[in-house]
Design an enzyme around this catalytic site. Structure first.
Site, short mmCIF file in Angstrom:
data_model
loop_
_atom_site.label_atom_id
_atom_site.label_comp_id
_atom_site.label_asym_id
_atom_site.label_seq_id
_atom_site.Cartn_x
_atom_site.Cartn_y
_atom_site.Cartn_z
N GLY A 41 19.06 33.45 -6.05
CA GLY A 41 19.37 34.61 -4.85
C GLY A 41 20.57 35.33 -4.92
N GLU A 93 23.08 39.75 11.90
CA GLU A 93 24.37 40.96 11.31
C GLU A 93 23.35 42.56 11.15
OE1 GLU A 93 22.78 39.86 7.45
OE2 GLU A 93 22.49 41.50 6.93
N HIS A 152 16.14 33.23 4.02
CA HIS A 152 16.28 32.33 4.06
C HIS A 152 15.77 31.02 4.20
CE1 HIS A 152 19.82 35.24 6.49
NE2 HIS A 152 19.97 34.83 4.52
N ASN A 170 24.02 32.61 7.50
CA ASN A 170 23.18 32.87 6.44
C ASN A 170 23.34 31.79 5.97
OD1 ASN A 170 24.77 35.09 7.61
ND2 ASN A 170 23.63 35.96 6.49
C1 LIG Z 1 17.53 39.91 -0.09
C2 LIG Z 1 18.07 38.66 0.56
C3 LIG Z 1 19.49 38.83 0.96
C4 LIG Z 1 19.85 37.37 1.29
N1 LIG Z 1 21.36 36.94 1.86
C5 LIG Z 1 22.24 36.89 1.71
C6 LIG Z 1 23.57 36.25 2.60
O1 LIG Z 1 23.87 37.95 2.72
N2 LIG Z 1 23.90 35.42 2.32
C7 LIG Z 1 23.57 33.94 2.46
O2 LIG Z 1 24.22 33.10 3.00
N3 LIG Z 1 22.00 34.36 2.13
C8 LIG Z 1 21.69 35.12 1.56
N4 LIG Z 1 20.04 35.06 1.32
C9 LIG Z 1 19.65 33.69 1.24
C10 LIG Z 1 20.51 33.13 -0.17
O3 LIG Z 1 20.92 33.62 -1.27
C11 LIG Z 1 19.54 31.99 -0.43
O4 LIG Z 1 19.90 30.77 0.45
C12 LIG Z 1 20.09 31.00 -1.85
O5 LIG Z 1 19.71 32.16 -2.55
C13 LIG Z 1 19.39 29.91 -1.78
O6 LIG Z 1 19.62 29.07 -3.62
P1 LIG Z 1 18.81 28.01 -3.40
O7 LIG Z 1 19.86 27.56 -4.62
O8 LIG Z 1 18.46 27.26 -2.64
O9 LIG Z 1 18.49 28.74 -4.45
P2 LIG Z 1 17.97 30.09 -5.30
O10 LIG Z 1 19.29 30.79 -5.64
O11 LIG Z 1 16.93 30.38 -4.87
O12 LIG Z 1 17.67 29.38 -6.68
C14 LIG Z 1 16.58 28.86 -7.21
C15 LIG Z 1 16.16 28.98 -8.65
O13 LIG Z 1 15.00 28.66 -9.34
C16 LIG Z 1 14.27 29.21 -10.02
N5 LIG Z 1 12.99 28.63 -9.28
C17 LIG Z 1 11.63 28.37 -9.10
N6 LIG Z 1 10.66 27.84 -9.14
C18 LIG Z 1 11.45 27.10 -10.66
C19 LIG Z 1 10.42 26.03 -11.07
N7 LIG Z 1 9.47 25.73 -11.02
N8 LIG Z 1 10.42 26.09 -12.97
C20 LIG Z 1 12.44 27.01 -13.35
N9 LIG Z 1 13.07 28.16 -12.43
C21 LIG Z 1 12.41 27.65 -11.35
C22 LIG Z 1 14.48 30.91 -9.52
O14 LIG Z 1 13.62 31.67 -10.04
C23 LIG Z 1 15.39 31.04 -8.91
O15 LIG Z 1 16.55 31.33 -9.50
C24 LIG Z 1 19.87 36.18 1.22
C25 LIG Z 1 18.79 36.29 -0.07
C26 LIG Z 1 18.07 37.38 -0.01
C27 LIG Z 1 16.19 37.54 -0.53
#
Ligand SMILES: Cc1cc2nc3c(=O)[nH]c(=O)nc-3n(C[C@H](O)[C@H](O)[C@H](O)COP(=O)(O)OP(=O)(O)OC[C@H]3O[C@@H](n4cnc5c(N)ncnc54)[C@H](O)[C@@H]3O)c2cc1C
Length: 527
Positions: free
Chosen positions: A137, A382, A467, A505
């Site tokens: 993300g 926001e 989110h 966020n």
């Molecule tokens: C457009 C947008 C704007 C945002 N803006 C904000 C912001 O300003 N501030 C904020 O705090 N949050 C924001 N967010 C949310 C934030 O990005 C997420 O909450 C965060 O990335 C989640 O982190 P995570 O570690 O849970 O998973 P993620 O960052 O989603 O990472 C998971 C990873 O696992 C990979 N994956 C999934 N399934 C598999 C599999 N089976 N095998 C191998 N790989 C896999 C995915 O491709 C991904 O790269 C935003 C999200 C989006 C989409």
């Protein structure tokens, strides 16, 4: 390909590395027969923190990431915000813009299927937007880096020692992510934030509190962009399809640090499909995909420990499927429960002609309306940019409301797929909470909602979330440090741990919890 310095991808192996025995942890893309001490599924916030801290403790860490490596080049990698091509979307034939319409007309268009950077995953009643690629993300998000209010964090996760979180792990996460603040004097004077000043002014005229919001975008770089001294990224509207510069995404922070240990590899364009017990560890199956998403190989490796960091949806789907299919039968019934959309609702207002929002808008939000203390409908909104290149007098908002609705992930045995029970109507409480802010502003200002940006005649962007949270809640599906019940050596490290409504966020909290949990896991489990 290896611009981050550690993404192994599916690169041809150097002869010396190809000869690595299965018993030794390889420094290359994983292959069938490999045995590794720690395999991490996903390279977002949870996965990156896990990899870095394991590596620093001397443990070889192997990340498997289904998206591609986008590298850290300063130009030419990402598609444009206003006219995205195939690089913008994950395996779709048509774009799925979050703000989908303008003047009531769809702005989506046909594209080639590709492993693009932003996934719009349709989960029945909701489109869940997520980043795809090395960095998860962090590649697509707005960079808003918010530490939650302590009182609410304690209410949400009472089992977590908040002294430790606010004394050690939130500061550690903020430092690791490179969180900084906008120069307020510059904010007050630059044309690039006129939209935010108008959003603030109209909110304050209705008696709402507003607040500056920290960000991981390098605010000094942005000032230089404005001065014409460096290539523009935020000021060229880049954000949801990747930033060529300025934003401290994970490949520039945690993953870069992880690379420098020499003990982390990333196998990109590989999707984990199965995790089953095998001897003292786990056998992990994965599909290697090409850039059109076709499966070109399947591989099975063995790992002593497996860390689920595939994001709230990715982790929950895998765990629910593994339990239902009998591969991980001892997982708790809490797996798949407690999912929420962080109360996300979008809306846009039309300002009067004397309240312009500016033709030039930074893509990085730095200001919010804080109505969390409203007992009748807590919400934080926001003030989002809408960089269209012309002054459209639009104020766009992404609200995070205290919507209490939750959904479950469920396995469908006839399709073999995992679905989510969320219904669009479950977002009505979120809309009601957001309305307490924007109805009041409209009434005070004598303005109206735009009805042309989320459909033909539709005020609320209630069919999407940025989110996703929950599905393997801390201290329910896992113990108090992310260890999955029933199967020792399996851990959840990502947004799946966070109850479905955080109030702000989420990535700072996801990062800080991962920091906390991996510290305990390294200290106690990794011998
Ligand atoms: C457009 C947008 C704007 C945002 N803006 C904000 C912001 O300003 N501030 C904020 O705090 N949050 C924001 N967010 C949310 C934030 O990005 C997420 O909450 C965060 O990335 C989640 O982190 P995570 O570690 O849970 O998973 P993620 O960052 O989603 O990472 C998971 C990873 O696992 C990979 N994956 C999934 N399934 C598999 C599999 N089976 N095998 C191998 N790989 C896999 C995915 O491709 C991904 O790269 C935003 C999200 C989006 C989409």
């Amino acid at each position: 390909m290896a611009a981050t310095g550690l993404a192994a991808g599916a690169v041809a192996l150097a002869p010396s590395l190809a000869a690595t025995t299965a018993a030794a942890s390889p420094r290359r893309a994983l292959n069938t027969g490999d045995r590794v001490p720690a395999l991490i599924i996903g390279s977002g916030y949870g996965g990156s923190v896990t990899a870095l801290r394991l590596a620093q403790a001397g443990i070889d860490a192997h990340i498997v990431e289904m998206g591609r490596d986008w590298g850290t080049a300063a130009s030419g990698v990402f598609t444009s915000t206003t006219s995205p091509d195939k690089r913008g979307f994950w395996l779709r034939n048509r774009t799925a813009q979050p703000v989908s319409h303008f003047m009531g007309v769809s702005i989506d268009k046909d594209i080639e299927k590709y492993v693009g950077i932003l996934d719009c995953e349709n989960m029945g009643g909701i489109n869940v937007y997520q980043g795809r690629g090395v960095g998860g993300g962090s590649l697509v998000n707005g960079g808003m880096a918010v530490t939650p209010r302590r009182g609410y964090f304690e209410e949400l996760l009472p089992s977590v020692d908040s002294n430790e979180m606010y004394g050690t792990f939130f500061p550690r996460a903020n430092a690791g992510l490179g969180v900084n603040n906008i120069d307020q004097a510059w904010f007050e004077s630059t044309e690039w934030y006129k939209f935010a000043r108008t959003g603030r002014k109209t909110a304050e005229r209705s008696g709402f509190k507003t607040t500056f919001v920290p960000n991981v975008y390098d605010m000094n770089y942005m000032k230089q962009e404005a001065a014409g001294a460096v290539p523009k990224s935020a000021l060229a509207g880049e954000v949801i399809f990747g930033n060529h510069a300025g934003k401290k995404s994970l490949p520039k922070t945690y993953l870069a640090q992880a690379a420098s240990t020499g003990k982390v590899t990333i196998t990109s364009l590989h999707r984990v499909t199965k995790v089953v017990p095998s001897g003292a560890g786990y056998s992990v199956e994965m599909e290697q995909i090409d850039e059109q998403g076709n499966v070109v190989a399947t591989k099975t490796v063995t790992a002593d420990k497996v860390f689920f960091a595939a994001g709230s949806v990715g982790t929950s789907k895998l765990l629910v499927a593994m339990k239902a299919q009998g591969h991980l039968p001892n997982l708790s019934g809490e797996v798949g429960q407690g999912w929420g959309n962080n109360g996300n609702v979008m809306v846009a207002r039309a300002n009067h002609l004397w309240d312009p929002t500016g033709g030039k808008q930074s893509s990085i939000p730095t200001m919010g309306i804080d109505n969390w203390d409203d007992a009748g409908g807590p919400a934080f909104a926001e003030i989002a940019p809408f960089p269209a290149g012309a002054d459209l007098f639009i104020s766009l908002y992404l609200s995070i409301t205290k919507n209490p609705e939750r959904a479950q992930f469920q396995y469908n045995s006839s399709t073999g797929k995992v679905g989510l029970s969320w219904q669009t109507s479950q977002n009505q409480p979120g809309i009601n909470m957001a309305k307490r802010i924007f109805d009041k502003i409209n009434s005070k200002e004598g303005t109206i909602y735009r009805t042309d940006m989320f459909g033909g005649y539709k005020v609320w962007g209630d069919g999407l979330t940025y989110h996703p949270l929950g599905g393997a809640i801390l201290n329910k599906a896992t113990d108090n440090y992310g260890r999955l019940h029933g199967h020792p050596g399996l851990y959840v490290m990502d947004g799946a741990l966070v109850p479905g409504n955080l109030g702000v966020n989420p990535f700072v909290t996801i990062t800080a919890l991962a920091e906390r949990n991996i510290a305990a896991i390294v200290a106690n489990d990794m011998h």
